[in-house]
Design a protein around this motif. Structure first.
Motif, PDB file in Angstrom:
ATOM      1  N   THR A   4       0.807  -1.081  -0.133  1.00 37.84           N
ATOM      2  CA  THR A   4       0.010   0.040   0.026  1.00 37.84           C
ATOM      3  C   THR A   4       0.905   1.363  -0.116  1.00 37.84           C
ATOM      4  OG1 THR A   4      -0.349  -0.411   2.596  1.00 37.84           O
ATOM      5  CG2 THR A   4      -2.041  -0.875   1.015  1.00 37.84           C
ATOM      6  N   HIS A   5       2.025   1.282  -0.281  1.00 39.81           N
ATOM      7  CA  HIS A   5       3.108   2.476  -0.723  1.00 39.81           C
ATOM      8  C   HIS A   5       3.463   2.866   0.553  1.00 39.81           C
ATOM      9  CE1 HIS A   5       1.887   2.387  -4.521  1.00 39.81           C
ATOM     10  NE2 HIS A   5       0.758   3.175  -4.707  1.00 39.81           N
ATOM     11  N   LYS A   6       3.372   2.058   1.669  1.00 39.98           N
ATOM     12  CA  LYS A   6       3.969   2.702   3.132  1.00 39.98           C
ATOM     13  C   LYS A   6       5.577   3.042   2.965  1.00 39.98           C
ATOM     14  CE  LYS A   6       2.772  -1.262   5.185  1.00 39.98           C
ATOM     15  NZ  LYS A   6       1.619  -1.804   4.439  1.00 39.98           N
ATOM     16  N   GLY A   7       6.405   2.225   2.458  1.00 41.67           N
ATOM     17  CA  GLY A   7       7.690   2.751   2.483  1.00 41.67           C
ATOM     18  C   GLY A   7       8.128   3.653   1.471  1.00 41.67           C
ATOM     19  N   ARG A  11      -3.918  -7.699  -5.440  1.00 41.54           N
ATOM     20  CA  ARG A  11      -3.632  -8.823  -6.404  1.00 41.54           C
ATOM     21  C   ARG A  11      -3.025  -8.275  -7.698  1.00 41.54           C
ATOM     22  NH1 ARG A  11      -3.518 -13.960  -6.554  1.00 41.54           N
ATOM     23  NH2 ARG A  11      -3.268 -15.145  -8.468  1.00 41.54           N
ATOM     24  N   ARG A  12      -3.932  -7.174  -8.313  1.00 40.78           N
ATOM     25  CA  ARG A  12      -3.566  -6.491  -9.353  1.00 40.78           C
ATOM     26  C   ARG A  12      -2.028  -5.902  -9.224  1.00 40.78           C
ATOM     27  NH1 ARG A  12      -9.078  -5.372  -9.782  1.00 40.78           N
ATOM     28  NH2 ARG A  12      -8.451  -3.191  -8.965  1.00 40.78           N
ATOM     29  N   HIS A  13      -1.908  -5.344  -8.051  1.00 43.60           N
ATOM     30  CA  HIS A  13      -0.748  -4.403  -7.926  1.00 43.60           C
ATOM     31  C   HIS A  13       0.263  -5.388  -7.494  1.00 43.60           C
ATOM     32  CE1 HIS A  13       1.557  -0.971  -6.834  1.00 43.60           C
ATOM     33  NE2 HIS A  13       1.810  -1.372  -5.527  1.00 43.60           N
ATOM     34  N   LEU A  14       0.114  -6.492  -6.760  1.00 44.33           N
ATOM     35  CA  LEU A  14       1.333  -7.557  -6.566  1.00 44.33           C
ATOM     36  C   LEU A  14       1.710  -7.954  -8.102  1.00 44.33           C
ATOM     37  CD1 LEU A  14      -0.048  -9.497  -3.680  1.00 44.33           C
ATOM     38  CD2 LEU A  14       2.134  -8.360  -3.759  1.00 44.33           C
ATOM     39  N   GLN A  15       0.708  -8.418  -8.772  1.00 46.66           N
ATOM     40  CA  GLN A  15       1.142  -8.890 -10.287  1.00 46.66           C
ATOM     41  C   GLN A  15       1.960  -7.716 -11.060  1.00 46.66           C
ATOM     42  OE1 GLN A  15      -2.848  -9.946 -11.375  1.00 46.66           O
ATOM     43  NE2 GLN A  15      -2.525 -12.324 -11.029  1.00 46.66           N
ATOM     44  N   PHE A  49      -6.180   2.693  -0.606  1.00 43.54           N
ATOM     45  CA  PHE A  49      -5.379   2.495  -1.506  1.00 43.54           C
ATOM     46  C   PHE A  49      -5.480   3.635  -3.030  1.00 43.54           C
ATOM     47  CE2 PHE A  49      -3.155   0.456  -5.351  1.00 43.54           C
ATOM     48  CZ  PHE A  49      -1.813   0.679  -4.936  1.00 43.54           C
ATOM     49  N   ARG A  50      -4.522   4.426  -3.258  1.00 43.45           N
ATOM     50  CA  ARG A  50      -4.859   5.221  -4.418  1.00 43.45           C
ATOM     51  C   ARG A  50      -3.398   5.521  -5.088  1.00 43.45           C
ATOM     52  NH1 ARG A  50      -7.712  10.144  -1.367  1.00 43.45           N
ATOM     53  NH2 ARG A  50      -8.799   8.529  -0.397  1.00 43.45           N
ATOM     54  N   ALA A 108      -1.826  11.522  -4.662  1.00 42.40           N
ATOM     55  CA  ALA A 108      -2.935  11.603  -3.966  1.00 42.40           C
ATOM     56  C   ALA A 108      -2.651  11.135  -2.354  1.00 42.40           C
ATOM     57  CB  ALA A 108      -4.145  10.866  -4.527  1.00 42.40           C
ATOM     58  N   GLN A 109      -1.965  10.032  -2.251  1.00 42.18           N
ATOM     59  CA  GLN A 109      -1.836   9.641  -0.758  1.00 42.18           C
ATOM     60  C   GLN A 109      -1.025  10.450  -0.225  1.00 42.18           C
ATOM     61  OE1 GLN A 109      -0.619   5.325  -1.386  1.00 42.18           O
ATOM     62  NE2 GLN A 109      -2.195   4.640  -0.225  1.00 42.18           N
ATOM     63  N   LEU A 110       0.082  10.644  -0.688  1.00 42.75           N
ATOM     64  CA  LEU A 110       1.171  11.843  -0.033  1.00 42.75           C
ATOM     65  C   LEU A 110       0.468  12.957   0.381  1.00 42.75           C
ATOM     66  CD1 LEU A 110       3.833  12.337   0.790  1.00 42.75           C
ATOM     67  CD2 LEU A 110       4.705  13.156  -1.348  1.00 42.75           C
ATOM     68  N   ARG A 111      -0.308  13.674  -0.447  1.00 43.13           N
ATOM     69  CA  ARG A 111      -0.815  14.784  -0.013  1.00 43.13           C
ATOM     70  C   ARG A 111      -2.100  14.547   1.165  1.00 43.13           C
ATOM     71  NH1 ARG A 111      -1.494  15.563  -5.742  1.00 43.13           N
ATOM     72  NH2 ARG A 111      -3.486  14.330  -5.820  1.00 43.13           N
ATOM     73  N   ARG A 112      -2.641  13.554   1.039  1.00 37.92           N
ATOM     74  CA  ARG A 112      -3.598  12.988   2.330  1.00 37.92           C
ATOM     75  C   ARG A 112      -2.632  12.805   3.593  1.00 37.92           C
ATOM     76  NH1 ARG A 112      -7.492  13.777   5.462  1.00 37.92           N
ATOM     77  NH2 ARG A 112      -8.563  11.949   6.097  1.00 37.92           N
TER      78      ARG A 112
END
Length: 483
Positions: free
Chosen positions: A35-38, A142-146, A195-196, A200-204
């Motif tokens: 989910t982009h944490k790192g 799953r789509r992101h992992l693939q 998840f986005r 957008a996640q960084l701004r949030r």
């Protein structure tokens, strides 16, 4: 808000935090895998002033496994004026251990209760918490992992654990809801981020951190106590009634003869040496806290203990007024950081009980702070016992008359004058205040495995033997236990 404006305001708020040094901030990110944490943390670091930011994404080291669980997090609490960023932190341990059934349902609930107490204590000491749950539904995960796996540039970011977390998605989702519900509080709120795309996640995340930095902190008035489903069996039976400084045994009329003392001292120290070696062999840590009235003989009692020990096995911590570094952190931090590794012994010449004794009587801590400290101390000691430590708490008491005699003897002896200070004389003026504080301390911190030993010290020789006897007794009770 435009990204450039948000970034400028966030940096300004961080620099204000560093200038004022009135509080610290912890940003904690946990949740589902990929989910982009790192990458979010890396990009957020570019927005912030790195000199005032610390990032922690850690697995326990061998050093940390040899101490109580919360030691690894206490030692990383940021100073006032700084931001600490934790990826998963104390939540990841609980969440994934439960998902993998390494924690039972009861143990999971106990850990959540410990988290509530830990976060309440931090918040009460001026640490502001912002907790983010990074969410993603199973098909998107799953789509992101693939996509990551198919990208030769980014495939290295994946490992077997990410796919395992995908298979556990439903379990982690349910446990995450339970975890958030159990640990949400005004002083430690949760925010759920879907998840986005990363910008957008960084701004949030940046907006939430900015709100946290500029908002007035919410501080709990009471630190919740942890009542574990299973109390560690450290000392058999229930704790006896707490002692009372006012009901201490009458002082011994006839001092112990020097020859008798020397013989008994050798025997007691020999016994301690054997016990200490066995504790080291079994990797059992020992924490000894010495409190007492001025001139009662804490230093002499500690010296008779260390004479019997291997110097490599123990460390004596003489606790004085907190340093500037310690004042920038929660009050309990300086005791957590001094805890011994498994098989080692820590002796505290004065201890965490100063919070409810000298800081109370001398007005060095607000009443709300020292009253809250009883629960914080009980939780601290409960965690020591849960880790398997032996805890000995010894209070050395003398009469007013004997204390005055020792003060006058110190004043008349050149090589002892340095032991007598203006503070010692001033404390005598608060004798009754200290008596009340001591009795309340006994009553509110007596617990199985954490009992107080009250030692009458008008006769130094008998007192030193009593100190050795108490320590030997606690070690031998543990060594005789099957646990």
């Amino acid at each position: 808000m435009k990204t450039a404006i948000l970034r400028a305001r966030l940096l300004e708020a961080q620099l204000d935090l560093a200038r004022c040094q009135e509080r610290a901030v912890i940003l904690l990110l946990t949740g589902h895998a990929v989910t982009h944490k790192g990458r979010l943390v890396n990009e957020l670091n570019h927005w912030l002033e790195n000199r005032h930011t610390e990032v922690h994404a850690l697995a326990p080291s061998s050093e940390e496994r040899e101490r109580p669980y919360w030691w690894r997090f206490w030692r990383r609490v940021p100073d006032r004026g700084r931001i600490g960023i934790f990826i998963h932190g104390w939540y990841g341990d609980a969440l994934f251990a439960r998902a993998e059934r390494r924690l039972s349902p009861g143990a999971f609930r106990d850990r959540l209760a410990e988290i509530r107490a830990f976060e309440a204590e931090l918040a009460a000491e001026g640490v502001v918490l912002l907790k983010l749950w990074m969410d993603i539904d199973r098909p998107a995960q799953r789509r992101h992992l693939q996509a990551l796996q198919a990208d030769p540039v980014r495939a290295w970011q994946l490992n077997d654990t990410d796919w395992q977390r995908h298979l556990q998605h439903a379990v982690i989702d349910a446990l995450g809801r339970e975890m958030r519900e159990a640990t949400a509080a005004d002083h430690a709120p949760w925010h759920r981020l879907d998840f986005r795309d990363r910008p957008a996640q960084l701004r949030r995340v940046g907006a939430l951190l900015h709100e946290t930095l500029v908002a007035p902190p919410a501080r709990p008035t009471v630190v919740p106590e942890v009542v574990p489903a299973v109390v560690p069996e450290v000392v058999p039976g229930e704790a006896p009634a707490p002692p009372s400084i006012r009901r201490a045994e009458p002082r011994v009329a006839a001092p112990l003869k020097k020859s008798d003392y020397a013989e008994r001292l050798v025997e007691a120290q020999g016994r301690l040496a054997i016990n200490a070696r066995e504790m080291a062999r079994r990797r059992i840590p020992v924490v000894l806290a010495f409190e007492g009235l001025d001139a009662a003989g804490k230093g002499g009692g500690i010296h008779r203990i260390t004479e019997a020990l291997d110097a490599r096995q123990y460390r004596v911590h003489r606790i004085a007024a907190p340093s500037d570094e310690e004042l920038a952190l929660p009050w309990a931090w300086r005791f957590w950081r001094r805890l011994p590794a498994d098989g080692r012994i820590a002796l505290f010449d004065r201890s965490w009980y100063g919070r409810v004794l000298v800081e109370r009587v001398e007005g060095l801590a607000p009443e709300a702070a020292w009253r809250r400290a009883y629960a914080e101390i009980r939780e601290f000691e409960r965690q020591l016992l849960a880790h398997g430590a032996v805890l000995g708490k010894l209070f050395l008491a003398i009469s007013q008359e004997e204390q005055l005699r020792r003060f006058e003897a110190r004043a008349a002896t050149p090589h002892k004058r340095h032991k007598l200070t203006d503070e010692d004389w001033r404390n005598r003026e608060h004798w009754e205040d200290y008596q009340r504080a001591i009795d309340e301390m006994f009553a509110r911190t007596q617990a199985p495995g954490a009992e107080w030993a009250l030692i009458a010290c008008d006769d130094k020789r008998r007192a030193r033997l009593a100190v050795l006897e108490q320590v030997n007794r606690r070690l031998e009770m543990r060594l005789a236990s099957p646990h």
